[in-house]
Write a protein that holds these residues in place. Structure first.
Motif, PDB file in Angstrom:
ATOM      1  N   ASP A 333     -38.535 -19.397  22.226  1.00  0.00           N
ATOM      2  CA  ASP A 333     -37.146 -19.238  21.781  1.00  0.00           C
ATOM      3  C   ASP A 333     -36.198 -19.054  22.962  1.00  0.00           C
ATOM      4  O   ASP A 333     -35.031 -19.460  22.893  1.00  0.00           O
ATOM      5  CB  ASP A 333     -37.041 -18.031  20.842  1.00  0.00           C
ATOM      6  N   ASP A 334     -36.692 -18.408  24.018  1.00  0.00           N
ATOM      7  CA  ASP A 334     -35.829 -18.188  25.184  1.00  0.00           C
ATOM      8  C   ASP A 334     -35.984 -19.302  26.228  1.00  0.00           C
ATOM      9  O   ASP A 334     -35.592 -19.151  27.384  1.00  0.00           O
ATOM     10  CB  ASP A 334     -36.103 -16.823  25.817  1.00  0.00           C
ATOM     11  N   ASN A 335     -36.577 -20.410  25.816  1.00  0.00           N
ATOM     12  CA  ASN A 335     -36.748 -21.579  26.681  1.00  0.00           C
ATOM     13  C   ASN A 335     -36.198 -22.800  25.943  1.00  0.00           C
ATOM     14  O   ASN A 335     -36.948 -23.691  25.524  1.00  0.00           O
ATOM     15  CB  ASN A 335     -38.234 -21.767  27.017  1.00  0.00           C
ATOM     16  N   PRO A 336     -34.879 -22.836  25.752  1.00  0.00           N
ATOM     17  CA  PRO A 336     -34.290 -23.916  24.942  1.00  0.00           C
ATOM     18  C   PRO A 336     -34.468 -25.285  25.597  1.00  0.00           C
ATOM     19  O   PRO A 336     -34.597 -25.398  26.822  1.00  0.00           O
ATOM     20  CB  PRO A 336     -32.810 -23.537  24.880  1.00  0.00           C
ATOM     21  N   ASP A 342     -25.070 -30.944  24.624  1.00  0.00           N
ATOM     22  CA  ASP A 342     -24.739 -29.534  24.833  1.00  0.00           C
ATOM     23  C   ASP A 342     -23.433 -29.421  25.615  1.00  0.00           C
ATOM     24  O   ASP A 342     -22.860 -30.419  26.069  1.00  0.00           O
ATOM     25  CB  ASP A 342     -25.867 -28.834  25.594  1.00  0.00           C
ATOM     26  N   ASP A 346     -23.907 -26.152  30.342  1.00  0.00           N
ATOM     27  CA  ASP A 346     -25.306 -25.997  29.925  1.00  0.00           C
ATOM     28  C   ASP A 346     -26.129 -27.189  30.414  1.00  0.00           C
ATOM     29  O   ASP A 346     -27.197 -27.028  31.014  1.00  0.00           O
ATOM     30  CB  ASP A 346     -25.405 -25.911  28.398  1.00  0.00           C
ATOM     31  N   PRO A 573     -30.300 -20.126  31.812  1.00  0.00           N
ATOM     32  CA  PRO A 573     -29.894 -19.435  30.579  1.00  0.00           C
ATOM     33  C   PRO A 573     -31.018 -19.455  29.546  1.00  0.00           C
ATOM     34  O   PRO A 573     -31.760 -20.433  29.447  1.00  0.00           O
ATOM     35  CB  PRO A 573     -28.686 -20.247  30.104  1.00  0.00           C
ATOM     36  N   THR A 574     -31.125 -18.369  28.798  1.00  0.00           N
ATOM     37  CA  THR A 574     -32.142 -18.291  27.742  1.00  0.00           C
ATOM     38  C   THR A 574     -31.572 -18.669  26.390  1.00  0.00           C
ATOM     39  O   THR A 574     -32.320 -18.889  25.442  1.00  0.00           O
ATOM     40  CB  THR A 574     -32.716 -16.870  27.669  1.00  0.00           C
ATOM     41  N   THR A 575     -30.255 -18.732  26.317  1.00  0.00           N
ATOM     42  CA  THR A 575     -29.586 -19.218  25.101  1.00  0.00           C
ATOM     43  C   THR A 575     -28.465 -20.152  25.521  1.00  0.00           C
ATOM     44  O   THR A 575     -27.906 -20.037  26.614  1.00  0.00           O
ATOM     45  CB  THR A 575     -28.998 -18.057  24.276  1.00  0.00           C
ATOM     46  N   LYS A 576     -28.135 -21.055  24.659  1.00  0.00           N
ATOM     47  CA  LYS A 576     -27.087 -22.023  24.975  1.00  0.00           C
ATOM     48  C   LYS A 576     -25.707 -21.410  24.769  1.00  0.00           C
ATOM     49  O   LYS A 576     -25.535 -20.439  24.038  1.00  0.00           O
ATOM     50  CB  LYS A 576     -27.248 -23.272  24.118  1.00  0.00           C
ATOM     51  N   THR A 578     -23.808 -20.020  27.090  1.00  0.00           N
ATOM     52  CA  THR A 578     -23.476 -18.864  27.943  1.00  0.00           C
ATOM     53  C   THR A 578     -23.168 -19.281  29.385  1.00  0.00           C
ATOM     54  O   THR A 578     -22.946 -18.425  30.234  1.00  0.00           O
ATOM     55  CB  THR A 578     -24.651 -17.871  27.960  1.00  0.00           C
TER      56      THR A 578
END
Length: 670
Positions: A333-336, A342, A346, A573-576, A578
């Motif tokens: 989940d933290d490796n999008p 995007d 990103d 980043p671990t989420t998009k 940001t």
């Protein structure tokens, strides 16, 4: 009394001449001359740099076919000790025969040095007792001069030497080359100090400011990269014609750890992954060798290096476009997975992490290991196991020039504890060794042979792939040349099998270069002429063309730092959603790392005054008519392909010059 005419050629090199007394002895099948001093009216100038001087050597009777000569240099009170570099000696016999003796050897002491007549001989056909003794003594001395050394476990062994000053004199750079390299490096570092960048720990506040570094040292391709580095089409193009063209491969099935689906990458439903893979339009770049590497600390800050997977799609207009990037090997989940749809930063930052991974993969595996370190293995084994009179020595020695020096410098200045990689790159200390170990353990013989490599990666019909096009042509030309030369000397497979010196050469390469790993597919011995020809073709291609392909364009493609960051200061980043421009600038390497990286890349991309184009030979080792004729044919073929490449490049937006034979060095010399 009969007279022999000896013509001595002193090389036209820095400090090659001497004023010391020179003595010669002729050794033939039926006798030998006395050792005679070589004197002319020219006196001390007879052996000055570039001199060609003739002398008469008298004997009571003919001594038959000449086998070797002995040269001895003595100094006196009036002529201080001075090294001498004779190129060759020609001797005309009273019967009218001319014998050639290639020398190309520094004579610094007052010992007797023996040199064989230039006709190539394998050990099993070298029957004269003086010749065999000379052959044995030469190899004994070479084994004393050239020792294998374990620089680090799990990587190819190298030549044992404290530093470049302790290398045997025959393999050192010329004084001019030494000064050029030092000047290039020092002038670059001085410029950085004047610009206040050499030791700066500041981050970049404006990406355009990077262009002010080394503002007087730009190339046309550097400027193109600076203008287009953000574009997806250029990102994809570099996998074919940039400085790392050996990673990309056609994708027929997605790996399990890269869960990309149709609705992620083909939103309009125009394509499907399954159909595009069947059509051969999908490509994968996997940086798995970088996974879990020990990462460096720079200026007290931890650095970041990812092991990305990149999916690319060949569009109907033949562009190679990235459509999905996963920055770590394990889905989470933290490796999008990032896509072109995007947000701008990103997607751009994802590509920056890929390009940083590519920099480290390229420099350590593709460049250092697969050209520099392998070329050193080929050279050291050659010098230890093949005498000058051996045909393979004559064929390969031009392709070893400068290699042992530049590799010694690389270990001292680039991958040492205080070297460039430790100071400024993500892989740093332990990461360097681990990546080299992983790369060697996964290397295959077929991957070093471009026809097989291209086929295995499924890239035979990819459009606009100039590395492949030019590389395959060069491989074929080199192969025909090698086949012609070696087939002249080896008429059967049995002759290959019974050449003990040849077998020792390949055996040491397998043992010390590839660490006896059967998985590499590297031969441990030769049983056929064809096997030998293929391997020698690979050696010459690796030491010349392949090195040029992955070395010459380093400043072109990596000089603009955002396109190839040496390291990155923040994790991805671990989420998009940001990431911003500020985030990107904080992630890029600081000013000092950027500037020093540019200085090193500039140094490694230069062409120096001792550059010798592929197929051109400054030393005449062959004297038989057939190999000399084959050399001329080889040179003609290279000139033809050079003209073809030059004509093609006129129509390209980005010319591909790295495999133009006119720009390919004979050896790994920088």
């Amino acid at each position: 009394m009969v007279n022999y005419k000896a013509t001595v050629h002193t090389a036209d090199l820095d400090n090659a001449g001497t004023s010391n007394a020179v003595f010669i002895k002729l050794v033939g099948t039926d006798g030998e001359s006395k050792s005679r001093i070589l004197r002319t009216f020219s006196g001390a100038s007879s052996f000055k740099r570039g001199a060609v001087s003739s002398f008469t050597v008298s004997c009571p009777a003919s001594i038959g076919k000449l086998v070797l000569i002995e040269l001895e240099k003595k100094h006196s009170l009036f002529s201080p000790k001075k090294s001498w570099f004779p190129a060759k000696v020609e001797v005309k016999s009273p019967e009218g025969e001319t014998y050639n003796f290639p020398i190309y050897h520094w004579i610094s002491d007052s010992e007797v040095h023996r040199f064989r007549e230039g006709t190539a001989l394998r050990v099993f056909e070298d029957s004269h007792h003086h010749g065999l003794y000379s052959r044995e003594q030469e190899l004994c001395q070479r084994k004393r001069d050239y020792h294998w050394h374990v620089y680090a476990e799990g990587i190819p062994q190298c030549l044992k030497a404290l530093d470049i000053w302790h290398l045997p004199s025959e393999v050192k750079f010329s004084l001019r080359k030494d000064l050029e390299v030092v000047y290039t490096l020092q002038s670059g570092l001085l410029q950085l100090k004047l610009e206040g960048l050499a030791n700066s720990k500041e981050n970049w506040s404006d990406i355009d400011d990077i262009n002010k570094v080394f503002c007087s040292r730009k190339t046309e391709i550097y400027d193109y990269v600076r203008r287009h580095w953000k574009e997806d089409s250029f990102f994809g193009y570099q996998y074919l014609n940039g400085i790392n063209p050996i990673l990309i491969r056609r994708c027929s099935a997605l790996p399990d750890n890269f869960p990309v689906t149709d609705n992620m990458v083909f939103l309009g439903g125009q394509f499907s992954l399954a159909d595009e893979m069947k059509k051969g339009n999908m490509f994968l770049c996997d940086y798995k060798r970088l996974d879990g590497l020990e990462v460096n600390n720079i200026d007290g800050k931890r650095q970041y290096l990812m092991a990305p997977l990149v999916l690319l799609h060949k569009t109907p207009d033949d562009k190679l476009m990235p459509i999905a990037i996963q920055l770590k090997q394990t889905p989470a989940d933290d490796n999008p997975i990032f896509f072109p749809t995007d947000s701008e930063y990103d997607w751009l930052l994802a590509k920056i992490f890929v390009r940083s991974a590519d920099f480290n993969e390229h420099e350590l595996n593709v460049h250092l290991l697969r050209t520099h370190l392998l070329a050193e293995v080929f050279a050291v084994s050659l010098l230890r196991n093949l005498p000058m009179v051996h045909p393979l020595y004559k064929l390969l020695i031009p392709h070893t020039s400068g290699t042992l020096v530049i590799n010694n410098l690389a270990r001292a200045l680039l991958i040492s504890e205080n070297g460039f990689f430790k100071k400024y790159t993500a892989t740093g200390g332990e990461g360097v060794t681990t990546l080299l170990q992983r790369s060697l353990s996964s290397m295959t013989y077929s991957s070093l042979c471009i026809p097989e490599d291209i086929a295995e990666r499924g890239l035979e019909d990819v459009p606009n792939f100039y590395y492949r096009d030019d590389g395959l042509k060069l491989w074929d030309i080199i192969h025909r040349f090698v086949q012609g030369v070696l087939s002249f000397y080896y008429k059967s497979d049995v002759e290959v099998q019974k050449d003990s010196e040849l077998q020792k050469w390949i055996a040491e390469i397998f043992e010390h270069g590839f660490l006896s790993q059967n998985s590499t597919g590297i031969p441990q011995s030769f049983t056929t002429v064809a096997e030998m020809v293929k391997f020698v073709t690979m050696v010459i291609f690796t030491s010349s063309a392949q090195h040029s392909a992955v070395n010459t364009g380093q400043y072109d493609y990596s000089g603009w730092m955002p396109n190839s960051p040496v390291s990155l200061q923040h994790p991805p980043p671990t989420t998009k959603g940001t990431t911003s421009k500020a985030t990107m600038l904080q992630t890029l390497p600081n000013k000092g790392a950027t500037a020093n990286g540019m200085a090193v890349l500039w140094l490694l991309s230069q062409q120096y005054s001792d550059f010798v184009p592929l197929g051109h030979y400054t030393q005449d080792h062959f004297c038989e008519k057939v190999p000399c004729k084959l050399i001329k044919a080889f040179q003609t073929e290279l000139e033809v392909i050079s003209a073809v490449i030059e004509a093609r490049n006129k129509s390209l937006e980005i010319p591909y010059t790295y495999l133009d034979p006119a720009d390919v060095d004979n050896s790994v010399a920088i």
